[in-house]
Scaffold this motif. Structure first.
Motif, PDB file in Angstrom:
ATOM      1  N   UNK A   1       0.763  -1.151  -0.170  1.00 19.76           N
ATOM      2  CA  UNK A   1       0.157  -0.234  -0.045  1.00 19.76           C
ATOM      3  C   UNK A   1       0.874   1.440  -0.069  1.00 19.76           C
ATOM      4  N   UNK A   2       1.809   1.478   0.937  1.00 14.55           N
ATOM      5  CA  UNK A   2       2.206   2.775   1.115  1.00 14.55           C
ATOM      6  C   UNK A   2       3.421   2.855   0.294  1.00 14.55           C
ATOM      7  N   UNK A   3       3.989   2.027  -0.167  1.00  9.45           N
ATOM      8  CA  UNK A   3       4.887   2.099  -1.339  1.00  9.45           C
ATOM      9  C   UNK A   3       4.408   2.603  -2.671  1.00  9.45           C
ATOM     10  N   UNK A   4       3.108   1.902  -2.980  1.00  9.01           N
ATOM     11  CA  UNK A   4       2.503   2.227  -4.272  1.00  9.01           C
ATOM     12  C   UNK A   4       1.897   3.783  -4.350  1.00  9.01           C
ATOM     13  N   UNK A   5       1.454   4.033  -2.994  1.00  9.06           N
ATOM     14  CA  UNK A   5       1.071   5.287  -3.011  1.00  9.06           C
ATOM     15  C   UNK A   5       2.241   6.493  -2.836  1.00  9.06           C
ATOM     16  N   UNK A   6       3.219   5.986  -2.447  1.00  6.48           N
ATOM     17  CA  UNK A   6       4.220   6.929  -2.306  1.00  6.48           C
ATOM     18  C   UNK A   6       5.139   7.297  -3.683  1.00  6.48           C
TER      19      UNK A   6
ATOM     20  N   UNK B   1      -4.788   9.669 -16.327  1.00  5.75           N
ATOM     21  CA  UNK B   1      -3.409   9.789 -15.525  1.00  5.75           C
ATOM     22  C   UNK B   1      -3.413   8.503 -14.510  1.00  5.75           C
ATOM     23  N   UNK B   2      -4.632   8.345 -13.647  1.00  3.71           N
ATOM     24  CA  UNK B   2      -4.508   7.678 -12.644  1.00  3.71           C
ATOM     25  C   UNK B   2      -4.258   6.258 -13.168  1.00  3.71           C
ATOM     26  N   UNK B   3      -5.141   5.774 -14.174  1.00  5.55           N
ATOM     27  CA  UNK B   3      -5.158   4.698 -14.721  1.00  5.55           C
ATOM     28  C   UNK B   3      -3.613   4.143 -15.301  1.00  5.55           C
ATOM     29  N   UNK B   4      -3.145   5.026 -16.134  1.00  3.74           N
ATOM     30  CA  UNK B   4      -1.854   4.734 -16.607  1.00  3.74           C
ATOM     31  C   UNK B   4      -0.842   4.713 -15.520  1.00  3.74           C
ATOM     32  N   UNK B   5      -1.049   5.430 -14.747  1.00  2.47           N
ATOM     33  CA  UNK B   5      -0.007   5.328 -13.637  1.00  2.47           C
ATOM     34  C   UNK B   5       0.234   4.122 -12.852  1.00  2.47           C
ATOM     35  N   UNK B   6      -1.105   3.741 -12.425  1.00  2.00           N
ATOM     36  CA  UNK B   6      -1.538   2.439 -11.835  1.00  2.00           C
ATOM     37  C   UNK B   6      -1.047   1.333 -12.631  1.00  2.00           C
ATOM     38  N   UNK B   7      -1.176   1.401 -14.044  1.00  2.00           N
ATOM     39  CA  UNK B   7      -0.849   0.272 -14.863  1.00  2.00           C
ATOM     40  C   UNK B   7       0.972   0.253 -14.948  1.00  2.00           C
TER      41      UNK B   7
ATOM     42  N   UNK C   1      -2.322  15.705   4.443  1.00  2.00           N
ATOM     43  CA  UNK C   1      -1.317  14.514   4.806  1.00  2.00           C
ATOM     44  C   UNK C   1      -0.033  14.254   3.983  1.00  2.00           C
ATOM     45  N   UNK C   2       0.150  15.174   3.087  1.00  2.00           N
ATOM     46  CA  UNK C   2       1.184  15.343   2.088  1.00  2.00           C
ATOM     47  C   UNK C   2       2.371  15.397   2.780  1.00  2.00           C
ATOM     48  N   UNK C   3       3.404  14.706   2.686  1.00  2.00           N
ATOM     49  CA  UNK C   3       4.728  14.865   3.634  1.00  2.00           C
ATOM     50  C   UNK C   3       5.160  16.601   3.470  1.00  2.00           C
ATOM     51  N   UNK C   4       5.041  16.874   2.190  1.00  2.00           N
ATOM     52  CA  UNK C   4       5.550  18.310   1.911  1.00  2.00           C
ATOM     53  C   UNK C   4       4.761  19.169   2.611  1.00  2.00           C
ATOM     54  N   UNK C   5       3.589  18.971   3.045  1.00  2.00           N
ATOM     55  CA  UNK C   5       2.577  19.926   3.741  1.00  2.00           C
ATOM     56  C   UNK C   5       2.921  19.838   5.067  1.00  2.00           C
ATOM     57  N   UNK C   6       3.221  18.487   5.582  1.00  2.00           N
ATOM     58  CA  UNK C   6       3.507  18.218   7.055  1.00  2.00           C
ATOM     59  C   UNK C   6       4.819  18.912   7.450  1.00  2.00           C
ATOM     60  N   UNK C   7       5.735  19.059   6.392  1.00  2.00           N
ATOM     61  CA  UNK C   7       7.068  19.805   6.793  1.00  2.00           C
ATOM     62  C   UNK C   7       6.661  21.532   6.808  1.00  2.00           C
ATOM     63  N   UNK C   8       5.817  21.558   6.127  1.00  2.00           N
ATOM     64  CA  UNK C   8       5.483  23.341   5.985  1.00  2.00           C
ATOM     65  C   UNK C   8       4.928  23.524   7.635  1.00  2.00           C
TER      66      UNK C   8
ATOM     67  N   UNK D   1       3.102  12.754  -8.985  1.00  2.00           N
ATOM     68  CA  UNK D   1       2.539  13.947  -8.283  1.00  2.00           C
ATOM     69  C   UNK D   1       0.788  13.657  -8.114  1.00  2.00           C
ATOM     70  N   UNK D   2       0.609  12.585  -7.953  1.00  2.00           N
ATOM     71  CA  UNK D   2      -0.892  11.966  -8.001  1.00  2.00           C
ATOM     72  C   UNK D   2      -1.117  11.576  -6.640  1.00  2.00           C
ATOM     73  N   UNK D   3      -2.055  12.255  -5.760  1.00  2.00           N
ATOM     74  CA  UNK D   3      -2.312  11.686  -4.388  1.00  2.00           C
ATOM     75  C   UNK D   3      -3.758  10.802  -4.553  1.00  2.00           C
ATOM     76  N   UNK D   4      -3.477   9.456  -4.161  1.00  2.00           N
ATOM     77  CA  UNK D   4      -4.800   8.787  -3.738  1.00  2.00           C
ATOM     78  C   UNK D   4      -4.814   8.436  -2.198  1.00  2.00           C
ATOM     79  N   UNK D   5      -5.978   8.025  -1.479  1.00  2.00           N
ATOM     80  CA  UNK D   5      -5.906   7.995  -0.275  1.00  2.00           C
ATOM     81  C   UNK D   5      -5.913   6.457   0.248  1.00  2.00           C
TER      82      UNK D   5
END
Lengths: 371, 371
Positions: free
Chosen positions: A317-322, A360-366, B35-42, A329-333
């Protein structure tokens, strides 16, 4: 300490959603006084705009100068008195927060539990109403941000009224993204936020109180705990006719932002906004399903604006969101509670709900999941 | 409903003050996730900046996501429990609001009255402390925005501690505009706002809690009434180390604005900001006195950033303020309470405290009063 320059993200999480540039520009307009006649005229327009999107004639429809959780608290602190019995239907994080509100106010919370990811069961609510004839309030979440499930507000409100309860409805994630009719569905008190399907900055909440709620407020035996959120006082500022009573200094620039977001949603039409959210949800869904990514919530109860999907086995989870955040530059929760590490929550709210974001989201996940 | 375009005003009232263009631009930067790390640093930089301007090492120093009155409420709701005895020194509107806070929380308010426009009397406070040995909190306003009088925080805090009381201090109008030393003066809990001498947008409040206040918070017997303002919960978001616990969605863009206002005040130096406010007050004062306009407050107790002056005989308050607003785009504030129609409150706060504003204000008043 130097000036802060945020990266440009695409916000497809559980909120805030992407804020439209028109709204960002609106916030940067010069601040004027909160008692300036021109500002007060703008406040009136905001109230009218909110009534239109809430589909209500409630006179007491206005913003609260603080985020969604304060909107929730504004409803509970004004309507719940010590020893009130409040039935709370819980099917996610925000129902739990409602319970916190009630017990802190000295009210008695009666909990109706549903599984996270499912809609609230009308049968269970009816059972609770039958077993608790002294209950006087029913509270629940329309669109659970923690799971992406939506519930049948109309039926739940009807039931509550049959048992002489007033209703408090959380519409933080639903307003603007999915059908919502405050008057037709006879919702007594409702709160929402600006940072989801209205495409505006986070920091403001929106409330609307109908007749039954105002009657409850007017017949309180105890004073409202909170001075800041006491609607008796706030109303004098927002609803005063010729003379406004000073209550607190309004967040002037955020109200510019809210005003512009209302202008935009009225330009689009609230019904068209619902259609856009639904259409884009289909697009995302088709793409995800083609990648064998499955939804948490049954098709019938899914929110179009918040898509909870099961994380494919074998991926962290965390690795992929990161990677999504840092490389795209894409944030999902992430998931919350028991779903931490098990689901992702992909938001398509407000200005975030557009084709280019989905692609963007679909391509990035792919790209990432293929590795 | 069309896009709102505010006029460009010069804000010389009781607040909001003129917001610096750098801060307006900061607010218009693209929203990122809370919850973006860059926001948290700010967020961490904001905390450090606030500690510097509050002159404190208090770890619990942070913004509250709502206006100054919510900052007040954050202090009272976290520190006052039912049956606590709170001595409140009242010399204006905001002392009265403190009383409202205490009684709504079930505390017992013991009032020490001083005349509006005068500093708080240390003798009267001592008398009240002697007569109320069970009192455990003393609360008062450093800079009364309703009158422009400032009180001797250091002496008042010392007295309170001699009688084992903790102190809650309102610094909404003082922070940035006049000397304030949280640690040196041993202030236990303090709140302020962004819309006065920090030149930032209205909508955020700032708090700092010292050891005694945290001890009081940690030894509460009852839960905090407010979920939204419960510092036990908020701290997990603002002070969490590697993992932040989600509490509420932060007002991201307003925090950009606060961050920039801190960058600016640190560039200037907080002490230099105090000096600038004092110098500009002298300029305004000389000009007003040359027009035979007199101050409400004794020279010794006058706030440099908020100048309350007696309206010259024969002139209509509302009419003149309306001419200033409509013909000169200049806002000054009316009196409150018994001083309605009797005084004007001319603010020289933050970015409003500059020579060109003073020249405009004096010239405009000269033209109007000469007619």
């Amino acid at each position: 300490m130097q000036s802060f320059n945020p990266p440009v993200r695409t916000l497809m999480g559980s909120g805030p959603s992407d804020v439209h540039p028109r709204i960002l520009s609106a916030m940067a307009k010069p601040t004027i006084g909160h008692l300036d006649p021109i500002f007060i005229a703008m406040m009136d327009e905001i109230k009218e705009g909110l009534k239109t999107i809430f589909k209500t004639d409630n006179k007491l429809t206005m913003p609260i100068s603080a985020p969604g959780s304060a909107g929730m608290e504004a409803c509970f602190t004004n309507l719940v008195e010590p020893n009130d019995k409040v039935i709370i239907c819980i099917n996610g994080v925000f129902g739990m927060r409602m319970k916190e509100n009630v017990t802190r106010l000295g009210g008695k919370a009666i909990i109706v539990k549903d599984n996270w990811g499912e809609a609230i069961s009308t049968d269970k609510l009816e059972h609770a109403l039958k077993n608790n004839p002294n209950a006087n309030i029913v509270a629940f979440v329309h669109a659970e941000t923690s799971t992406g499930a939506q519930s049948d507000v109309k039926t739940l409100c009807k039931l509550a009224h049959q048992y002489d309860c007033i209703t408090i409805v959380d519409a933080v994630t639903s307003l603007g993204g999915t059908e919502l009719y405050v008057d037709e569905w006879e919702i007594d008190a409702i709160y929402s936020g600006t940072q989801k399907c209205l495409s505006a900055m986070p920091g403001i909440s929106l409330i609307s109180f109908g007749k039954r709620a105002i009657q409850k407020l007017n017949t309180r035996k105890t004073s409202v705990n909170s001075w800041f959120l006491d609607l008796n006082l706030i109303m004098n500022y927002w609803n005063g006719d010729s003379k406004r009573t000073y209550h607190h200094t309004a967040p002037v620039n955020m109200l510019y932002g809210l005003h512009e977001s209302l202008v935009m949603i009225l330009e689009e039409g609230i019904e068209n906004s619902w259609v856009r959210h639904k259409k884009n949800h289909e697009l995302l869904k088709n793409g995800l399903e083609a990648m064998n990514i499955n939804f948490l919530v049954n098709k019938k109860d899914r929110l179009p604006q918040l898509n909870s999907v099961l994380i494919p086995k074998g991926f962290d989870d965390e690795k992929i969101r990161s990677i999504l955040l840092n490389d795209y530059n894409l944030e999902i929760s992430a998931g919350l509670g028991a779903y931490t590490g098990k689901i992702w929550r992909i938001g398509l709210m407000g200005y975030s709900s557009r084709k280019e974001n989905i692609v963007l989201c679909l391509s990035a996940l792919k790209e990432i999941l293929r590795k």
